[in-house]
Design an enzyme around this catalytic site. Structure first.
Site, PDB file in Angstrom:
ATOM      1  N   GLY A 154      -3.748   4.108   9.001  1.00 23.36           N
ATOM      2  CA  GLY A 154      -4.768   3.104   8.726  1.00 23.36           C
ATOM      3  C   GLY A 154      -5.314   2.612  10.048  1.00 23.36           C
ATOM      4  O   GLY A 154      -4.623   1.927  10.784  1.00 23.36           O
ATOM      5  N   HIS A 155      -6.513   3.042  10.380  1.00 26.55           N
ATOM      6  CA  HIS A 155      -7.091   2.672  11.667  1.00 26.55           C
ATOM      7  C   HIS A 155      -8.240   1.690  11.438  1.00 26.55           C
ATOM      8  O   HIS A 155      -9.223   2.016  10.787  1.00 26.55           O
ATOM      9  CB  HIS A 155      -7.562   3.925  12.414  1.00 26.55           C
ATOM     10  CG  HIS A 155      -6.429   4.845  12.786  1.00 26.55           C
ATOM     11  ND1 HIS A 155      -6.584   6.174  13.066  1.00 26.55           N
ATOM     12  CD2 HIS A 155      -5.105   4.600  12.914  1.00 26.55           C
ATOM     13  CE1 HIS A 155      -5.404   6.704  13.359  1.00 26.55           C
ATOM     14  NE2 HIS A 155      -4.492   5.765  13.268  1.00 26.55           N
ATOM     15  N   GLN A 163       0.069   7.113  13.416  1.00 22.37           N
ATOM     16  CA  GLN A 163       1.441   6.582  13.467  1.00 22.37           C
ATOM     17  C   GLN A 163       1.848   6.361  14.944  1.00 22.37           C
ATOM     18  O   GLN A 163       0.969   6.213  15.783  1.00 22.37           O
ATOM     19  CB  GLN A 163       2.444   7.496  12.737  1.00 22.37           C
ATOM     20  CG  GLN A 163       2.282   7.511  11.224  1.00 22.37           C
ATOM     21  CD  GLN A 163       1.221   8.469  10.722  1.00 22.37           C
ATOM     22  OE1 GLN A 163       1.135   9.605  11.155  1.00 22.37           O
ATOM     23  NE2 GLN A 163       0.409   8.034   9.793  1.00 22.37           N
ATOM     24  N   ASP A 205       0.469   1.322  14.184  1.00 23.10           N
ATOM     25  CA  ASP A 205      -0.264   0.052  14.124  1.00 23.10           C
ATOM     26  C   ASP A 205      -0.424  -0.605  15.491  1.00 23.10           C
ATOM     27  O   ASP A 205      -0.469  -1.830  15.601  1.00 23.10           O
ATOM     28  CB  ASP A 205       0.421  -0.938  13.147  1.00 23.10           C
ATOM     29  CG  ASP A 205       0.678  -0.319  11.793  1.00 23.10           C
ATOM     30  OD1 ASP A 205      -0.225   0.367  11.303  1.00 23.10           O
ATOM     31  OD2 ASP A 205       1.781  -0.506  11.251  1.00 23.10           O
ATOM     32  N   LYS A 216      -4.705   1.727  17.789  1.00 23.82           N
ATOM     33  CA  LYS A 216      -5.313   2.955  18.321  1.00 23.82           C
ATOM     34  C   LYS A 216      -6.765   3.093  17.883  1.00 23.82           C
ATOM     35  O   LYS A 216      -7.595   3.595  18.631  1.00 23.82           O
ATOM     36  CB  LYS A 216      -4.530   4.189  17.840  1.00 23.82           C
ATOM     37  CG  LYS A 216      -3.112   4.249  18.352  1.00 23.82           C
ATOM     38  CD  LYS A 216      -2.361   5.452  17.810  1.00 23.82           C
ATOM     39  CE  LYS A 216      -2.058   5.405  16.333  1.00 23.82           C
ATOM     40  NZ  LYS A 216      -1.136   4.333  15.891  1.00 23.82           N
TER      41      LYS A 216
HETATM   42  P1  IMP Z   1       5.204   8.189   5.249  1.00 23.93           P
HETATM   43  O1  IMP Z   1       4.455   8.598   6.470  1.00 23.93           O
HETATM   44  O2  IMP Z   1       4.330   7.640   4.168  1.00 23.93           O
HETATM   45  O3  IMP Z   1       6.134   9.259   4.750  1.00 23.93           O
HETATM   46  O4  IMP Z   1       6.159   6.948   5.660  1.00 23.93           O
HETATM   47  C1  IMP Z   1       7.276   7.114   6.541  1.00 23.93           C
HETATM   48  C2  IMP Z   1       7.421   5.900   7.446  1.00 23.93           C
HETATM   49  O5  IMP Z   1       6.327   5.847   8.356  1.00 23.93           O
HETATM   50  C3  IMP Z   1       7.416   4.554   6.732  1.00 23.93           C
HETATM   51  O6  IMP Z   1       8.256   3.657   7.433  1.00 23.93           O
HETATM   52  C4  IMP Z   1       5.972   4.090   6.863  1.00 23.93           C
HETATM   53  O7  IMP Z   1       5.868   2.690   6.775  1.00 23.93           O
HETATM   54  C5  IMP Z   1       5.660   4.602   8.247  1.00 23.93           C
HETATM   55  N1  IMP Z   1       4.233   4.845   8.468  1.00 23.93           N
HETATM   56  C6  IMP Z   1       3.490   5.882   8.038  1.00 23.93           C
HETATM   57  N2  IMP Z   1       2.226   5.780   8.457  1.00 23.93           N
HETATM   58  C7  IMP Z   1       2.161   4.664   9.191  1.00 23.93           C
HETATM   59  C8  IMP Z   1       1.109   4.040   9.937  1.00 23.93           C
HETATM   60  O8  IMP Z   1      -0.025   4.519  10.020  1.00 23.93           O
HETATM   61  N3  IMP Z   1       1.430   2.882  10.579  1.00 23.93           N
HETATM   62  C9  IMP Z   1       2.684   2.365  10.541  1.00 23.93           C
HETATM   63  N4  IMP Z   1       3.699   2.914   9.877  1.00 23.93           N
HETATM   64  C10 IMP Z   1       3.445   4.062   9.204  1.00 23.93           C
END
Ligand code: IMP
Length: 425
Positions: A40-41, A225, A13, A16
């Site tokens: 989520g971009h 991420q 977040d 990017k």
């Molecule tokens: P997962 O990727 O859904 O398995 O989540 C694992 C961890 O990564 C959690 O803490 C999510 O909140 C975090 N996470 C996954 N994708 C994002 C993102 O795009 N932005 C921020 N945090 C993310």
């Protein structure tokens, strides 16, 4: 512009999407290399906001080709829904503009069910995943029982793989997590429709990138991420299931590491984190409230409020080293306007020692107490500011101090969501 990798240097977040959208106009292709629709971009263009999850943030530039590399995990229904939503808004997402690797692994209904069930089962120890089935899908990939996009050309193979998977997953779903077991038909129904639809998009991404380069085009690799959610280097176990550092742009797309010419690290002017896991500079009170409200810090994918706090240079410094970051893009500097003073975490106190890099022991970050440096704030809004010289002196000092501490130049400063609210240095 040489080939460029854009990565997040914090916990995701960082903004990017906006940076990639801006730079996408200068490249021939934008390639995603890891993650899935957990990303989520957000991109704002002409007063309109686009929320992209799987499709690269270059899609809003008609001349740019977007690619999903082998390292991406794909939920077909989500992909089709995202394509439809963009097309409904007049964006061209035809097969000549979006190319998908045949080697991508598919996120299937049991991945999503297992992700959610496992989180519930863990109670307080949960990771706080996005619940999109990302982790279980990467588990099957590593366990060599995943279903890949190329398998869709042979539905008998898909059926065999799903049958075998269900023998195992249903034991877990029903026996351990008290969920209704899934039937083969239920799983197949969720992929059959979209399987035919995505056929024209499928490609050998490695070969297509070589062709782009052969024609003199440049490639931008879009990370999802952030570095501290990396499966190896992040705050394990509170991480995502893919490698988010710049080096994975090569393996996750099928290009040699010598083609990753430069790395741009995106850093938000403060820190945010969604989900569980330590965050040493988190501010629960007034400061956290200011950042959350002014920065609209709610997750793009899940809508969860993001935890907010001061900028953490210990985290940033490690990201710079892990990914070989050449320069930085600072985002959301405008959100700091109005705070009387600003703090930057320059080191941690960890078990009686001052450390400049995060401790590696599990739980080590949770024991780390930030050592802060205090800088002056500014009250003026940054609206309308388009050059570094126009920024209030305190804002320039903040960016310069960040550069000194990270030992990397800041080449871009974003002061608002729109494309033109960006200072190029
Ligand atoms: P997962 O990727 O859904 O398995 O989540 C694992 C961890 O990564 C959690 O803490 C999510 O909140 C975090 N996470 C996954 N994708 C994002 C993102 O795009 N932005 C921020 N945090 C993310």
């Amino acid at each position: 512009m040489p080939n460029l990798v854009v990565i997040g240097t914090q916990w995701g977040d960082e903004g990017k999407g906006k940076i990639v959208d801006l730079l996408a106009a200068q490249v021939a292709a934008v390639v995603r290399f890891q993650g899935g629709h957990n990303a989520g971009h957000t991109v704002s263009v002409g007063g309109e906001e686009y929320k992209l999850r799987l499709i690269p943030s270059g899609i809003l530039h008609p001349g740019t080709i977007c690619m999903l590399g082998n390292g991406v995990v794909l939920d077909l229904e989500e992909l089709c829904a995202e394509i439809d939503a963009l097309v409904a808004r007049g964006v061209d997402v035809g097969p000549e503009r979006l190319r998908i690797s045949r080697k991508c692994h598919l996120i299937l209904p049991y991945h999503r069910l297992l992700d959610k069930a496992r989180e519930n089962f863990k109670g307080d120890g949960k990771i706080g995943t996005t619940g999109r089935g990302i982790g279980p899908c990467y588990e099957d990939k590593a366990g060599r029982c995943g279903v890949r996009v190329c398998d869709l050309e042979d539905m008998d193979l898909v059926r065999r793989k799903i049958r075998l998977a269900l023998d195992e997953k249903n034991v877990l779903l029903a026996g351990l997590y008290s969920q209704k077991p899934l039937t083969e038909r239920e799983v197949l129904e969720r992929i059959e429709g979209s399987a035919a639809r995505i056929q024209p998009y499928l490609a050998d991404i490695s070969e297509e990138m070589a062709r782009v380069e052969g024609a003199g085009g440049e490639i931008l690799f879009e990370g999802a991420q952030g570095s501290h959610l990396d499966i190896d280097h992040g705050t394990y176990p509170f991480v995502t299931s893919s490698s988010t550092v710049a080096g994975n742009a090569a393996a996750g797309s099928g290009i040699g590491p010598d083609h990753l010419h430069r790395v741009l690290g995106v850093v938000k002017a403060y820190t945010t984190r969604v989900g569980s896991g330590a965050m040493p500079t988190e501010q629960a009170g007034e400061i956290g409230g200011h950042l959350q409200k002014k920065g609209a810090e709610f997750g793009t994918v899940t809508g969860r409020p993001r935890r907010c706090g001061w900028l953490d240079l210990v985290i940033l410094r490690e990201s710079v080293r892990l990914s070989g970051v050449n320069s930085l893009a600072v985002t959301k500097l405008d959100v700091l306007s109005g705070l009387p003073e600003l703090k930057i975490c320059v080191a941690y106190n960890y078990r009686g020692r001052v450390v400049e890099y995060p401790p590696q022991a599990e739980g080590g970050l949770g024991e780390s107490v930030p050592v802060y440096e205090t800088l002056g704030g500014w009250t003026r809004s940054l609206d309308g500011i388009r050059s570094f010289a126009e920024l209030p002196a305190a804002a320039r000092d903040y960016v310069r101090r960040l550069e000194e501490l990270a030992e990397r130049p800041v080449s871009m400063v974003s002061v608002g969501p729109e494309r033109d609210r960006t200072i190029m240095r």
